[in-house]
Design a protein around this motif. Structure first.
Motif, PDB file in Angstrom:
ATOM      1  N   LEU A   4       0.793  -1.173   0.137  1.00  0.00           N
ATOM      2  CA  LEU A   4      -0.072  -0.009   0.051  1.00  0.00           C
ATOM      3  C   LEU A   4       0.852   1.138  -0.076  1.00  0.00           C
ATOM      4  CD1 LEU A   4      -1.513  -2.170   1.543  1.00  0.00           C
ATOM      5  CD2 LEU A   4      -2.978  -0.621   2.451  1.00  0.00           C
ATOM      6  N   VAL A   5       0.862   2.095  -0.966  1.00  0.00           N
ATOM      7  CA  VAL A   5       1.667   3.460  -1.122  1.00  0.00           C
ATOM      8  C   VAL A   5       0.728   4.401  -1.183  1.00  0.00           C
ATOM      9  CG1 VAL A   5       3.532   4.165  -2.390  1.00  0.00           C
ATOM     10  CG2 VAL A   5       3.374   1.811  -2.326  1.00  0.00           C
ATOM     11  N   GLU A   6       1.167   5.333   0.022  1.00  0.00           N
ATOM     12  CA  GLU A   6       0.236   6.433  -0.188  1.00  0.00           C
ATOM     13  C   GLU A   6       1.021   7.684  -0.722  1.00  0.00           C
ATOM     14  OE1 GLU A   6      -0.004   4.346   4.031  1.00  0.00           O
ATOM     15  OE2 GLU A   6       1.447   4.793   2.610  1.00  0.00           O
ATOM     16  N   ARG A  38      -4.608   8.449  10.955  1.00  0.00           N
ATOM     17  CA  ARG A  38      -3.247   9.329  11.117  1.00  0.00           C
ATOM     18  C   ARG A  38      -2.735   9.207  12.275  1.00  0.00           C
ATOM     19  NH1 ARG A  38      -6.883  15.098  11.266  1.00  0.00           N
ATOM     20  NH2 ARG A  38      -7.520  14.700  13.444  1.00  0.00           N
ATOM     21  N   GLN A  39      -1.462   9.545  12.500  1.00  0.00           N
ATOM     22  CA  GLN A  39      -0.834   9.556  13.856  1.00  0.00           C
ATOM     23  C   GLN A  39       0.074  10.664  13.785  1.00  0.00           C
ATOM     24  OE1 GLN A  39       1.600   5.955  14.605  1.00  0.00           O
ATOM     25  NE2 GLN A  39       1.266   6.216  16.776  1.00  0.00           N
ATOM     26  N   ASP A  90      -4.825  18.950  12.098  1.00  0.00           N
ATOM     27  CA  ASP A  90      -4.516  17.715  11.207  1.00  0.00           C
ATOM     28  C   ASP A  90      -3.285  17.402  10.621  1.00  0.00           C
ATOM     29  OD1 ASP A  90      -7.537  19.621   9.465  1.00  0.00           O
ATOM     30  OD2 ASP A  90      -7.650  17.628  10.872  1.00  0.00           O
ATOM     31  N   THR A  91      -2.408  18.289  11.376  1.00  0.00           N
ATOM     32  CA  THR A  91      -0.937  17.816  11.080  1.00  0.00           C
ATOM     33  C   THR A  91      -0.630  16.456  11.465  1.00  0.00           C
ATOM     34  OG1 THR A  91      -0.161  20.171  10.797  1.00  0.00           O
ATOM     35  CG2 THR A  91       1.567  18.307  11.529  1.00  0.00           C
ATOM     36  N   ALA A  92      -0.104  15.325  10.651  1.00  0.00           N
ATOM     37  CA  ALA A  92       0.071  13.998  11.175  1.00  0.00           C
ATOM     38  C   ALA A  92       0.693  13.402  10.022  1.00  0.00           C
ATOM     39  CB  ALA A  92      -1.144  13.473  11.758  1.00  0.00           C
ATOM     40  N   ALA A  93       1.201  12.159  10.167  1.00  0.00           N
ATOM     41  CA  ALA A  93       1.330  11.034   9.350  1.00  0.00           C
ATOM     42  C   ALA A  93       0.091  10.367   8.829  1.00  0.00           C
ATOM     43  CB  ALA A  93       2.435  10.086   9.651  1.00  0.00           C
ATOM     44  N   TYR A  94      -0.219  10.187   7.874  1.00  0.00           N
ATOM     45  CA  TYR A  94      -1.471   9.614   7.460  1.00  0.00           C
ATOM     46  C   TYR A  94      -1.430   8.295   6.704  1.00  0.00           C
ATOM     47  CZ  TYR A  94      -4.006  13.602   8.254  1.00  0.00           C
ATOM     48  OH  TYR A  94      -4.598  14.765   9.049  1.00  0.00           O
ATOM     49  N   TYR A  95      -1.988   7.283   7.096  1.00  0.00           N
ATOM     50  CA  TYR A  95      -1.680   5.880   6.771  1.00  0.00           C
ATOM     51  C   TYR A  95      -2.823   5.197   6.109  1.00  0.00           C
ATOM     52  CZ  TYR A  95       2.085   6.192   9.859  1.00  0.00           C
ATOM     53  OH  TYR A  95       3.496   6.648  10.538  1.00  0.00           O
ATOM     54  N   GLY A 114       0.305   0.794   4.747  1.00  0.00           N
ATOM     55  CA  GLY A 114       1.293   1.575   4.063  1.00  0.00           C
ATOM     56  C   GLY A 114       2.268   2.353   5.033  1.00  0.00           C
ATOM     57  N   GLN A 115       3.305   2.846   4.264  1.00  0.00           N
ATOM     58  CA  GLN A 115       4.376   3.646   5.148  1.00  0.00           C
ATOM     59  C   GLN A 115       4.111   4.997   5.646  1.00  0.00           C
ATOM     60  OE1 GLN A 115       7.425   1.917   6.156  1.00  0.00           O
ATOM     61  NE2 GLN A 115       6.403   0.370   5.728  1.00  0.00           N
ATOM     62  N   GLY A 116       2.908   5.357   5.225  1.00  0.00           N
ATOM     63  CA  GLY A 116       2.405   6.792   5.546  1.00  0.00           C
ATOM     64  C   GLY A 116       2.985   7.847   4.687  1.00  0.00           C
ATOM     65  N   THR A 117       2.241   8.976   4.709  1.00  0.00           N
ATOM     66  CA  THR A 117       2.506  10.245   3.815  1.00  0.00           C
ATOM     67  C   THR A 117       2.244  11.486   4.994  1.00  0.00           C
ATOM     68  OG1 THR A 117       2.328  11.489   1.865  1.00  0.00           O
ATOM     69  CG2 THR A 117       0.145  10.522   2.998  1.00  0.00           C
ATOM     70  N   GLN A 118       3.197  12.406   5.008  1.00  0.00           N
ATOM     71  CA  GLN A 118       3.146  13.339   6.008  1.00  0.00           C
ATOM     72  C   GLN A 118       2.427  14.546   5.258  1.00  0.00           C
ATOM     73  OE1 GLN A 118       4.213  13.665   9.158  1.00  0.00           O
ATOM     74  NE2 GLN A 118       3.451  15.514   9.471  1.00  0.00           N
ATOM     75  N   VAL A 119       1.446  15.093   6.371  1.00  0.00           N
ATOM     76  CA  VAL A 119       0.621  16.300   6.127  1.00  0.00           C
ATOM     77  C   VAL A 119       0.734  17.294   7.197  1.00  0.00           C
ATOM     78  CG1 VAL A 119      -1.664  17.116   6.100  1.00  0.00           C
ATOM     79  CG2 VAL A 119      -1.171  15.187   4.886  1.00  0.00           C
TER      80      VAL A 119
END
Length: 123
Positions: A4-6, A38-39, A90-95, A114-119
């Motif tokens: 899974l690739v974000e 998100r985290q 809403d700032t977080a890493a989204y998975y 997935g590995q996550g994408t940063q917002v």
């Protein structure tokens, strides 16, 4: 092998919108519950939204507050998260995640991540 690739994360300002994408290989999105979490640093991973095999949508309204929408394109094996009216909270890493169901709300309901994408949202 399941992957899974974000993508689609980035740095934006308060009030902006982003659309995250999750490209999936090794499993068919039409056969799985697909979710977004998100985290933030020092925080637990939060469930945001999930979409079932047949397209039923579930939202954690405490966090999404009617601003987020999940969608999928089974032909492209891709899942999306449209995010509007973003704030610094809403700032977080989204998975992106996939689960065999039927649960949708908890981290343990999902088997693949997935590995996550940063917002990052600035004021």
């Amino acid at each position: 092998q399941v992957q899974l690739v974000e993508s689609g994360g980035g740095a934006v300002q308060t009030g902006d919108s982003l659309r995250l994408s999750c490209t999936v290989s090794g499993l068919a999105t039409k056969n799985y519950v697909m979710g977004w979490f998100r985290q933030a640093p020092g925080m637990e991973r939060q469930m945001l939204a999930a979409i079932t095999e047949r397209g039923g949508e579930n939202y954690n309204r405490d966090h999404t507050k009617g601003r987020f929408a999940i969608a999928k394109d089974d032909a492209k094996n891709t899942v999306y998260l449209q995010m509007n009216s973003l704030t610094p909270e809403d700032t977080a890493a989204y998975y992106c995640t996939a689960g065999s169901g039927p649960g949708v709300w908890h981290v343990n309901d999902y088997q693949y991540w997935g590995q996550g994408t940063q917002v990052t949202v600035s004021s």
